[in-house]
Enzyme design. Structure first.
Site, PDB file in Angstrom:
ATOM      1  N   ARG A  36       0.693  -1.094   0.016  1.00  6.40           N
ATOM      2  CA  ARG A  36      -0.076  -0.064   0.056  1.00  6.40           C
ATOM      3  C   ARG A  36       0.932   1.270  -0.010  1.00  6.40           C
ATOM      4  O   ARG A  36       0.603   2.218  -0.523  1.00  6.40           O
ATOM      5  CB  ARG A  36      -1.037  -0.185   1.239  1.00  6.40           C
ATOM      6  CG  ARG A  36      -1.928  -1.095   1.077  1.00  6.40           C
ATOM      7  CD  ARG A  36      -2.919  -0.973   2.109  1.00  6.40           C
ATOM      8  NE  ARG A  36      -3.847  -1.842   1.920  1.00  6.40           N
ATOM      9  CZ  ARG A  36      -5.059  -2.397   2.813  1.00  6.40           C
ATOM     10  NH1 ARG A  36      -4.803  -2.282   3.860  1.00  6.40           N
ATOM     11  NH2 ARG A  36      -5.861  -2.915   2.330  1.00  6.40           N
ATOM     12  N   LYS A 200     -21.238 -14.826   2.415  1.00  4.15           N
ATOM     13  CA  LYS A 200     -22.852 -14.564   2.649  1.00  4.15           C
ATOM     14  C   LYS A 200     -23.460 -13.879   1.625  1.00  4.15           C
ATOM     15  O   LYS A 200     -22.976 -12.902   1.172  1.00  4.15           O
ATOM     16  CB  LYS A 200     -22.839 -13.574   3.897  1.00  4.15           C
ATOM     17  CG  LYS A 200     -22.330 -14.407   5.378  1.00  4.15           C
ATOM     18  CD  LYS A 200     -22.290 -13.048   6.281  1.00  4.15           C
ATOM     19  CE  LYS A 200     -21.881 -13.707   7.505  1.00  4.15           C
ATOM     20  NZ  LYS A 200     -21.864 -12.363   8.751  1.00  4.15           N
ATOM     21  N   GLY A 363     -10.205  -9.035  -1.209  1.00  4.41           N
ATOM     22  CA  GLY A 363      -9.073  -9.281  -0.405  1.00  4.41           C
ATOM     23  C   GLY A 363      -8.668 -10.895  -0.807  1.00  4.41           C
ATOM     24  O   GLY A 363      -7.661 -11.202  -1.200  1.00  4.41           O
ATOM     25  N   GLY A 386     -14.178  -3.503   0.260  1.00  7.32           N
ATOM     26  CA  GLY A 386     -15.431  -2.876   0.424  1.00  7.32           C
ATOM     27  C   GLY A 386     -15.830  -1.886  -0.372  1.00  7.32           C
ATOM     28  O   GLY A 386     -16.907  -1.591  -0.912  1.00  7.32           O
TER      29      GLY A 386
END
Ligand code: AMP
Length: 411
Positions: A36, A200, A363, A386
């Site tokens: 990063r 999910k 990820g 996200g």
């Protein structure tokens, strides 16, 4: 797009929101993966090369609004200095008088790193006064932190209100993300296949719904597939299932049928047809393949089976655009990584063979691509899990809106 390419930063002080939320070794507190930080270097260099100064701000971990040494950005200084090839200054608080003194005295070519923004609860609350203070560190604001662009935090969104329209821009990393995600979601070459996996249905249902507007094929894998299979009346044994989302899954499938009946466009939702099953959630070679609608009651599906892999490969074979987010099974266990591995290799192969445009994010999917050394065979790897999902859902993000809309409020 509001990129920094044609902007001169000469004598400007660029306040750059970077994503230096890097993993640290628990005992030595040394950076264990500098990806990063590396990703932010081109934007920082551009400002410095132009003759500007740089004030860097970031969060690190989840300190919950209090000061903790293990979340201090001071642990990243040596890595930043090494990657930039120059010494940097550090303010041990992001809005203290000392921090403002350091930023006001900063000379062209110099870099100042501010301490973890999340030592203040105001950061995550998107506090206006806190954002106003941060804004005083720079004459130009750059957002290069795509990973947090889905949050309306003080440093990612609110701060932009205090810069005029011609004084706020996307950094290189952020611009690339926005450009590539817009390309695949707004004008994909057809056929467009989306592969969605993971645990999910509840996490990804809005993403699936948004994809029905653009994708031709939606492949569903991972544990979430079992909720769909159960909704359709299949026996899934003791596989992971969100029983309170069976209705959600059924509604989604019905909506697709209605859409298909009404329009010329046909959206295909492709579920696995078989699963590699085991009796316990563990990395054991004692497993067996079963039809996904007929899994024995004492077994659970932990990966997609060989017929599903072939089915998914056949769909991908004719695709010109591919978007992948989420593993096909418990890929962390070597006995159940085949589905995810085969999808990773197929996405890479089709990108090359069909000259297709492929985007991988999240990820786990990115970890799989890296594990099999396929990074250079994918058109674009998104750095935001996200943020990418929310971009698919809403077509934009608070951090993007903040740069692109003119909401200037003079301080
Ligand atoms: P997510 O964070 O929603 O993308 O889910 C990723 C997680 O789902 C990974 O840790 C996988 O191990 C897990 N997963 C994928 N397939 C299965 C499965 N069939 N059963 C249990 N967990 C799964």
């Amino acid at each position: 797009m509001k990129t920094i390419d044609n902007i001169s930063f000469k004598n400007e002080k660029a306040l750059i929101r970077v994503d230096f939320n890097v993993p640290l070794d628990k005992t030595t507190l040394k950076v264990t993966d500098d990806t990063r930080i590396k990703a932010a270097i081109p934007t920082i260099r551009k400002v410095l090369n132009d003759g500007g100064a740089v004030v860097l701000m970031s969060h690190l971990g989840r300190p919950k609004g209090t000061r903790e040494n293990k979340y201090s950005l001071s642990h990243t200084i040596s890595v930043i200095e090494q990657l930039l090839g120059q010494k940097i200054k550090f303010a041990d608080d992001c809005i203290s008088p000392q921090a403002f003194e350091l930023s006001s005295l900063l000379q062209p070519g110099e870099v100042l790193l501010l301490e973890n923004l999340r030592f203040y609860p105001e950061e995550e609350k998107g506090d206006i006064e806190f954002a106003k203070k941060l804004a005083q560190h720079g004459t130009i604001y750059i957002n290069d932190a795509f990973g947090t662009a889905h949050r309306a935090h003080a440093s990612t969104t609110i701060v932009a209100n205090f810069f005029p329209n011609n004084k706020k821009y996307f950094g290189y990393l952020m611009a690339k993300e926005v450009e590539n995600l817009r390309k695949i979601l707004q004008s994909p070459e057809k056929p467009f296949t989306a592969i969605v996996g993971g645990a999910k249905v509840s996490d990804k249902i809005k993403v699936l719904e948004a994809l029905t507007k653009v994708a031709d094929n939606i492949i569903i894998g991972g544990a979430m597939a079992f909720t769909f299979i159960k909704a359709k009346g299949g026996n899934i044994g003791k596989s992971l299932c969100e029983n309170d989302h069976i209705e959600t899954a059924l509604h989604f499938l019905n909506q697709i049928e209605i859409k298909n009946a009404q329009s010329i466009k046909n959206i295909r939702v492709i579920l696995p047809v078989d699963a590699v099953c085991a009796s316990e959630f563990m990395d054991s070679p004692n497993n067996s393949v079963h039809d996904i609608t007929d899994i024995p009651t004492d077994l659970m599906g932990l990966d997609i089976g060989p017929k599903s892999i072939q089915l998914f490969k056949d769909i991908l074979a004719s695709s010109k655009s591919i978007l992948w987010n989420g593993p096909m099974g418990v890929f962390e266990f070597s006995n159940f990584e085949t589905g995810t591995k085969e999808i990773a290799f197929t996405v890479a192969e089709i990108t090359h063979k069909n000259n297709a445009f492929s985007v991988v994010g999240g990820g786990d999917s990115v970890a799989a691509i890296n594990k099999y050394n396929l990074e250079n065979q994918i058109s674009f790897i998104s750095t935001g899990g996200g943020a990418m999902l929310e971009f698919i859902e809403n077509g934009t993000l608070p951090g993007i809106e903040a740069i692109e809309s003119n909401t200037y409020q003079p301080v």
